[in-house]
Design an enzyme around this catalytic site. Structure first.
Site, PDB file in Angstrom:
ATOM      1  N   GLU A 163     -62.514  32.802  34.954  1.00 59.62           N
ATOM      2  CA  GLU A 163     -63.315  31.959  35.833  1.00 59.62           C
ATOM      3  C   GLU A 163     -62.577  30.658  36.111  1.00 59.62           C
ATOM      4  O   GLU A 163     -61.710  30.252  35.349  1.00 59.62           O
ATOM      5  CB  GLU A 163     -64.693  31.699  35.214  1.00 59.62           C
ATOM      6  CG  GLU A 163     -64.634  31.124  33.814  1.00 59.62           C
ATOM      7  CD  GLU A 163     -65.989  31.115  33.099  1.00 59.62           C
ATOM      8  OE1 GLU A 163     -66.809  32.006  33.344  1.00 59.62           O
ATOM      9  OE2 GLU A 163     -66.207  30.202  32.295  1.00 59.62           O
ATOM     10  N   LYS A 199     -61.670  26.765  36.286  1.00 53.18           N
ATOM     11  CA  LYS A 199     -61.936  25.652  35.367  1.00 53.18           C
ATOM     12  C   LYS A 199     -62.214  24.412  36.196  1.00 53.18           C
ATOM     13  O   LYS A 199     -61.302  23.812  36.780  1.00 53.18           O
ATOM     14  CB  LYS A 199     -60.720  25.425  34.463  1.00 53.18           C
ATOM     15  CG  LYS A 199     -60.947  24.378  33.400  1.00 53.18           C
ATOM     16  CD  LYS A 199     -59.782  24.340  32.421  1.00 53.18           C
ATOM     17  CE  LYS A 199     -60.103  23.460  31.224  1.00 53.18           C
ATOM     18  NZ  LYS A 199     -60.334  22.078  31.585  1.00 53.18           N
ATOM     19  N   ASP A 237     -62.989  20.730  37.401  1.00 61.57           N
ATOM     20  CA  ASP A 237     -62.581  19.410  36.965  1.00 61.57           C
ATOM     21  C   ASP A 237     -63.769  18.470  37.093  1.00 61.57           C
ATOM     22  O   ASP A 237     -63.950  17.797  38.095  1.00 61.57           O
ATOM     23  CB  ASP A 237     -61.419  18.933  37.847  1.00 61.57           C
ATOM     24  CG  ASP A 237     -60.567  17.921  37.134  1.00 61.57           C
ATOM     25  OD1 ASP A 237     -60.835  17.675  35.943  1.00 61.57           O
ATOM     26  OD2 ASP A 237     -59.647  17.381  37.756  1.00 61.57           O
ATOM     27  N   TYR A 239     -71.669  27.661  32.256  1.00 61.14           N
ATOM     28  CA  TYR A 239     -70.707  28.710  31.912  1.00 61.14           C
ATOM     29  C   TYR A 239     -70.678  29.051  30.421  1.00 61.14           C
ATOM     30  O   TYR A 239     -69.912  29.893  29.986  1.00 61.14           O
ATOM     31  CB  TYR A 239     -69.300  28.359  32.391  1.00 61.14           C
ATOM     32  CG  TYR A 239     -68.797  26.995  31.941  1.00 61.14           C
ATOM     33  CD1 TYR A 239     -68.535  26.746  30.599  1.00 61.14           C
ATOM     34  CD2 TYR A 239     -68.589  25.979  32.859  1.00 61.14           C
ATOM     35  CE1 TYR A 239     -68.069  25.514  30.189  1.00 61.14           C
ATOM     36  CE2 TYR A 239     -68.121  24.741  32.457  1.00 61.14           C
ATOM     37  CZ  TYR A 239     -67.867  24.520  31.117  1.00 61.14           C
ATOM     38  OH  TYR A 239     -67.427  23.293  30.718  1.00 61.14           O
ATOM     39  N   LYS A 265     -53.647  26.414  32.840  1.00 62.77           N
ATOM     40  CA  LYS A 265     -53.662  25.231  33.690  1.00 62.77           C
ATOM     41  C   LYS A 265     -52.700  25.368  34.861  1.00 62.77           C
ATOM     42  O   LYS A 265     -51.632  25.941  34.736  1.00 62.77           O
ATOM     43  CB  LYS A 265     -53.248  24.004  32.872  1.00 62.77           C
ATOM     44  CG  LYS A 265     -54.207  23.625  31.758  1.00 62.77           C
ATOM     45  CD  LYS A 265     -55.464  22.999  32.324  1.00 62.77           C
ATOM     46  CE  LYS A 265     -56.252  22.252  31.275  1.00 62.77           C
ATOM     47  NZ  LYS A 265     -55.605  21.086  30.734  1.00 62.77           N
ATOM     48  N   CYS A 293     -36.509  -5.665  15.312  1.00 54.90           N
ATOM     49  CA  CYS A 293     -37.848  -5.749  15.881  1.00 54.90           C
ATOM     50  C   CYS A 293     -37.876  -6.795  16.995  1.00 54.90           C
ATOM     51  O   CYS A 293     -37.480  -7.942  16.778  1.00 54.90           O
ATOM     52  CB  CYS A 293     -38.850  -6.117  14.794  1.00 54.90           C
ATOM     53  SG  CYS A 293     -40.507  -6.456  15.419  1.00 54.90           S
ATOM     54  N   CYS A 302     -40.345  -9.835  15.744  1.00 57.79           N
ATOM     55  CA  CYS A 302     -40.101 -10.738  14.618  1.00 57.79           C
ATOM     56  C   CYS A 302     -38.629 -10.789  14.225  1.00 57.79           C
ATOM     57  O   CYS A 302     -38.244 -11.570  13.364  1.00 57.79           O
ATOM     58  CB  CYS A 302     -40.945 -10.348  13.405  1.00 57.79           C
ATOM     59  SG  CYS A 302     -40.389  -8.847  12.573  1.00 57.79           S
ATOM     60  N   CYS A 345     -40.017  -1.389  12.197  1.00 56.57           N
ATOM     61  CA  CYS A 345     -39.741  -2.777  11.846  1.00 56.57           C
ATOM     62  C   CYS A 345     -39.977  -2.950  10.348  1.00 56.57           C
ATOM     63  O   CYS A 345     -40.992  -2.492   9.811  1.00 56.57           O
ATOM     64  CB  CYS A 345     -40.682  -3.682  12.636  1.00 56.57           C
ATOM     65  SG  CYS A 345     -40.900  -5.325  11.963  1.00 56.57           S
ATOM     66  N   CYS A 367     -44.243  -9.845  10.181  1.00 58.83           N
ATOM     67  CA  CYS A 367     -44.173  -9.504  11.599  1.00 58.83           C
ATOM     68  C   CYS A 367     -45.524  -9.768  12.267  1.00 58.83           C
ATOM     69  O   CYS A 367     -46.525  -9.131  11.939  1.00 58.83           O
ATOM     70  CB  CYS A 367     -43.790  -8.042  11.788  1.00 58.83           C
ATOM     71  SG  CYS A 367     -43.723  -7.572  13.532  1.00 58.83           S
TER      72      CYS A 367
END
Length: 698
Positions: free
Chosen positions: A129, A131, A133, A240, A328, A422, A425, A440, A446
Site C-alpha cells: 500500500e 505510504k 506523508d 491502515y 522508500k 578544541c 577552549c 576535546c 572547556c
DNA sequence: TCCCCTCGAGTTCA
DNA sequence: CTCGAGGGGA
C-alpha cells in the site's frame, strides 16, 4: 423511540425530551456526516443538515448538563485546549524498518521466509500500500464511540488531540453496529495537495504565513490549540492499522482493511495483494510512476505480511515489526554551495563538523546547515569548503550531504584539515585508537562542554525546566549567573539580593522572571532515574539511568555503591557489572565520573537543593518478585527474552546477566547452558518457564 | 569470535 | 534519523 422534533420550541422541552432528542440528533448528524463525506451520498440538503446542527446547539445551550460526550457540536467550536495532555498508547505505535532498493526488499522477503521456515513452494502473501506523508494518529473507539485520539509521539506516549480530531469530517464519530467493543484505529491524518494549495492561497491573500508542504500543513493544523481553527482546515484520514482490539478484526491484513472500510474509514489506495518479491517490485514501480498523479503526497510504499497469524509469529525487533517494511522513494535532492565547515563541541567533548550551506530549498524546507558526522566522513567524501554539493533530507528530515560535484570544485581548493585543538577552549583534541570521534580534552575548563552539560541537565528528558532553553543557558553561563546545576535552584533567592536582577536584563520582565522561578520550583522533587540521566555521565542515557535507578533504588545507595565500586576487586564492582546491559566500558565511565572531585562537589551541592525521589517499581508491592534478582537462560517458549525481561522489570524485579550467590531466581529455558549448572552449584532457586509464569501470575 | 540488537550522542527546522 | 560502539547470545 427518540424523535427529532424541530417544531417543539426548545424552551418548552422537558429534560427527558431534550436528552432523547440530543441522542437522536447525535446519531442523525453522525449518519449524515458518513453519508456525505465517506459515501458521497447525502440524503438531506445542506440547509437541512445545518438545521440539525443548529437545533442540537440550541438544546445544548438550554440544557448544558445534558450535553453528550459525543456531541456533534464538539466537532466544531469546542473550547480551546490549554496545551496537549500526554496520552499513553494501550499498544505502542511502532515505526517501520526501511528499504531503499529492490535488493533490500528481496532480503526482507527472504528474512521473513527464513524466520517462518517456509519452503520454496510455500506461498507467502503481502499487502502493498502507499505510504502517505502525513502524521500518524491513533483513534480509540469504545462501545462504538470515538473517545480518544492521540498522535504517535515517541511511540509509547503521544499527545491528546481528541478535540481536534473530532473536527475532521472524514473520521467517524460513531462506528456502525458490529464493530468491536474496543477498537483503536491507526492511520494517517493528511491533506490533499489541491486542498493544501487552496488553503495556502487563501492564507497568502490574508497575509498569513504559508505552509511549506502538505505534511507540515497537516501537522500544524492538527496541533492547533483551538479546535475551531483545526475545523477550518481541510484535514483527512486514512486508516491502515489498529492497536488494541477487543475482538480480532479478521484473519488477514487485506480483510482487516475491508473491515475498516465497513466501519466508515477511507483506506489508502491503491493497495494490492502481492505473492512475491517480483510483484512487490512491480507495484513499487507502478506507484512510483503514478506518484505525481496521486492527489496526496507519498514517500514510499509499505509491504505487510498478509496473514495475521504469521504476523504474530514474526513479532517485533526493537520498535519495528518484523513483518512489515517501508520501501522508500529516493529523497528529493538539491545542489548548493558549501560555504564553510564549522566545528561544534558537544557535551562529551566530541567535535562534530557541520556544513554551513548557501540556503537551499529541499523537500519544501530551506536548509542552511547539515551534519557531516565526523572526520572520516569528510575524508571519505572529500568534502571541501567552497565545493558544490548535493544535499538531501535523510528520512525527509535531517539534512545530509550526499556527494560533492567534483566538476565544479574551484581551483586551488584544499583538503579540509580537521583541527587537533578544541575551537572553543584551545585544549588538545584527541582521537582514541579505534574510535571515530575526536574529543576535546579540556573537560572541566572547556566552556562549550560546560554549557552543553548544563543544557543537557535542563533538557526535556532530564530536569525539563521550561523557559530555560539553549540560548538562555548560554547567556546565563557567559555572564556567570548560572555555572552549575545547583545554582539554578538558588537563582530566585540570589536574584532578590542582586543589584542586577533578572527582570532588569534585556529581553526579561517581571513576569518572565517570575515564570522561570516558578518553573524551577516545580522541579525540586525529581525521580532518581531522571536525576541520574541529568548528570550527563558518558554512556548513561535514559535507558541505562533507569537501569541504575532500578538496581540501587535510592540516591544514597547508588552513591555509596559507586564509591565502593572504585575497588575493582570488590563486591560492589561485581554487582555493578553484573547488572544486565552494564559491562566494563560503561562501568569505567561511571567510576571515572565518581573519581572526579569536582563532580562529587557538584552532586553534593545539588543534593542539598533538591529532593531526589526513590525509584518506585510499578506494581512492586503486589508482586512476589519485586526487589528480587532474576536471571534468564536458554530459549524461552512463550515469549522473547526481551519481553520476559520487560515483564519482570515491570513487576519490580532486577534482571541480571549472570548467576551469583545474590541471584534469587534462575529461569531455565530450553537448551540452557552453564548458567543452570552454576545456579545448582550455588543453591539458587531454579524455575522452569511454566513455574516462572505461574509465579508472576500469568 | 562473530553477529545482532540496543543504546547513546550527535544532528535540522517549524 | 543516522551512526558508532557496547553488551551479550550463539
Amino acid at each position: 423511540m427518540p424523535e427529532i422534533s424541530p417544531e417543539i420550541a426548545v424552551a418548552s422541552l422537558t429534560p427527558e425530551q431534550a436528552a432523547a432528542e440530543l441522542a437522536a440528533l447525535a446519531e442523525a448528524i453522525a449518519r449524515h456526516d458518513r453519508l456525505y463525506h465517506q459515501q458521497d451520498r447525502p440524503e438531506i440538503s445542506d440547509a437541512g443538515y445545518d438545521a440539525l446542527v443548529r437545533r442540537n446547539a440550541a438544546i445544548e445551550a438550554r440544557f448544558p448538563e445534558l450535553r453528550r460526550p459525543d456531541s456533534p457540536s464538539s466537532r466544531v467550536g469546542a473550547a480551546p485546549a490549554a496545551g496537549f495532555a500526554k496520552l499513553r498508547h494501550a499498544v505502542p505505535m511502532l515505526s517501520l524498518g526501511n528499504a531503499f532498493s529492490e535488493m533490500e526488499v528481496g532480503e526482507f522477503v527472504a528474512r521473513v521466509r527464513r524466520f517462518l521456515n517456509l519452503g520454496e513452494g510455500d506461498p507467502l502473501d503481502f499487502v502493498a500500500e502507499p505510504k502517505i506523508d502525513g502524521l500518524s494518529c491513533s483513534l480509540r473507539y469504545q462501545a462504538g464511540w470515538l473517545v480518544l485520539a492521540a498522535t504517535r509521539g515517541d511511540g509509547a506516549e503521544g499527545e491528546d488531540v481528541t478535540a481536534n480530531v473530532r473536527t475532521i469530517a472524514e473520521i467517524p464519530q460513531r462506528l456502525p453496529a458490529g464493530a468491536p467493543e474496543v477498537l483503536e484505529v491507526r492511520g494517517e491524518v493528511y491533506m490533499l495537495r489541491d486542498d493544501f494549495l487552496e488553503m495556502n492561497r487563501r492564507r497568502a491573500e490574508a497575509g498569513e504565513a504559508v505552509y511549506a508542504n502538505p505534511r507540515n500543513s497537516a501537522a500544524g493544523s492538527l496541533r492547533q490549540l483551538d479546535p475551531k481553527v483545526t475545523a477550518t482546515r481541510p484535514l483527512r484520514f486514512f486508516g491502515y492499522a489498529w492497536g488494541e482490539v477487543s475482538a480480532p478484526l479478521a484473519t488477514t491484513q487485506w480483510l482487516a482493511r475491508q473491515r475498516l472500510a465497513e466501519f466508515g474509514f477511507r483506506l489508502n489506495e491503491p493497495a494490492r495483494l502481492c505473492a512475491s518479491a517480483d510483484q512487490l517490485a512491480a507495484y513499487y514501480a507502478e506507484i512510483g510512476g503514478r506518484r505525481s498523479d496521486l492527489r496526496f503526497d507519498i514517500d514510499g510504499v509499505v509491504y505487510k505480511v498478509d496473514s495475521l497469524e504469521l504476523q504474530r509469529r514474526l513479532g517485533f525487533v526493537s520498535r519495528a515489526p518484523r513483518w512489515a517494511i517501508a520501501h522508500k522513494f529516493s529523497a528529493e535532492q538539491a545542489r548548493t554551495r558549501l560555504e564553510r565547515i564549522t566545528i561544534q563541541v558537544g557535551r562529551t567533548g566530541a567535535l562534530t563538523p557541520v556544513a554551513e550551506l548557501a540556503p537551499v530549498t529541499v523537500g519544501g524546507v530551506v536548509v542552511s546547515r547539515a551534519t557531516l558526522h565526523n572526520e572520516d566522513e569528510i575524508q571519505r567524501k572529500d568534502i571541501r569548503e567552497g565545493d558544490t554539493v548535493v544535499v538531501q533530507r535523510a528520512g525527509d528530515v535531517i539534512p545530509q550531504v550526499v556527494e560533492v560535484i567534483l566538476g565544479e570544485r574551484p581551483d586551488g581548493s584544499l583538503r579540509f584539515v580537521f583541527p587537533d585543538h578544541c575551537p572553543e577552549c584551545g585544549s588538545l583534541a584527541v582521537r582514541e585508537p579505534g574510535e571515530v570521534v575526536r574529543r576535546c580534552t579540556g573537560g572541566l575548563i572547556c566552556p562549550a562542554q560546560a554549557k552543553e552539560r548544563l543544557r543537557h541537565f535542563v533538557s526535556r528528558d532530564a530536569f525539563d525546566i521550561e523557559g530555560l532553553g539553549e540560548k538562555i543557558i548560554a547567556a546565563f553561563w557567559d555572564d556567570g549567573v548560572v555555572r552549575t546545576p545547583a545554582e539554578i535552584f538558588r537563582l530566585a533567592e540570589r536574584d532578590r539580593a542582586s543589584l542586577t536582577p533578572l527582570r532588569a536584563r534585556e529581553g526579561w520582565g517581571e513576569k518572565s522572571a517570575r515564570n522561570l522561578f516558578e518553573a524551577i520550583e516545580k522541579r525540586r522533587a525529581m525521580p532518581l532515574e531522571r536525576f541520574i540521566y541529568a548528570l550527563g555521565i558518558r554512556q548513561i542515557g535514559q535507558a541505562t539511568a533507569k537501569l541504575l535507578a532500578r538496581s540501587y533504588l535510592t540516591l544514597a545507595a547508588w552513591r555509596a555503591a559507586m564509591a565502593e565500586a572504585a575497588d575493582r576487586d570488590g563486591q560492589a564492582y561485581r554487582d555493578l557489572t553484573n547488572i544486565d546491559q552494564i559491562g566494563p566500558a560503561v562501568a569505567e565511565d561511571l567510576l571515572a565520573f565518581f573519581s572526579e572531585p569536582h563532580n562529587l562537589a557538584v552532586l553534593e551541592d545539588l543534593a542539598r537543593e533538591i529532593e531526589v525521589q526513590d525509584f518506585v517499581p510499578l506494581q512492586a508491592q503486589a508482586s512476589p518478585v519485586a526487589g528480587k534478582t532474576v536471571v534468564f537462560t536458554g530459549t524461552l517458549e512463550t515469549m522473547s527474552r526481551g519481553e520476559a525481561k520487560a515483564r519482570a522489570e515491570a513487576l519490580g524485579a532486577k534482571v541480571a546477566g549472570s548467576v551469583s550467590a545474590r541471584t534469587d531466581f534462575v529461569v531455565i529455558g530450553a537448551d540452557a547452558g552453564s548458567k543452570a549448572a552454576k545456579a545448582q552449584a550455588l543453591g539458587v532457586t531454579t524455575l522452569t518457564e511454566a513455574q516462572w509464569l505461574q509465579l508472576i501470575g500469568v
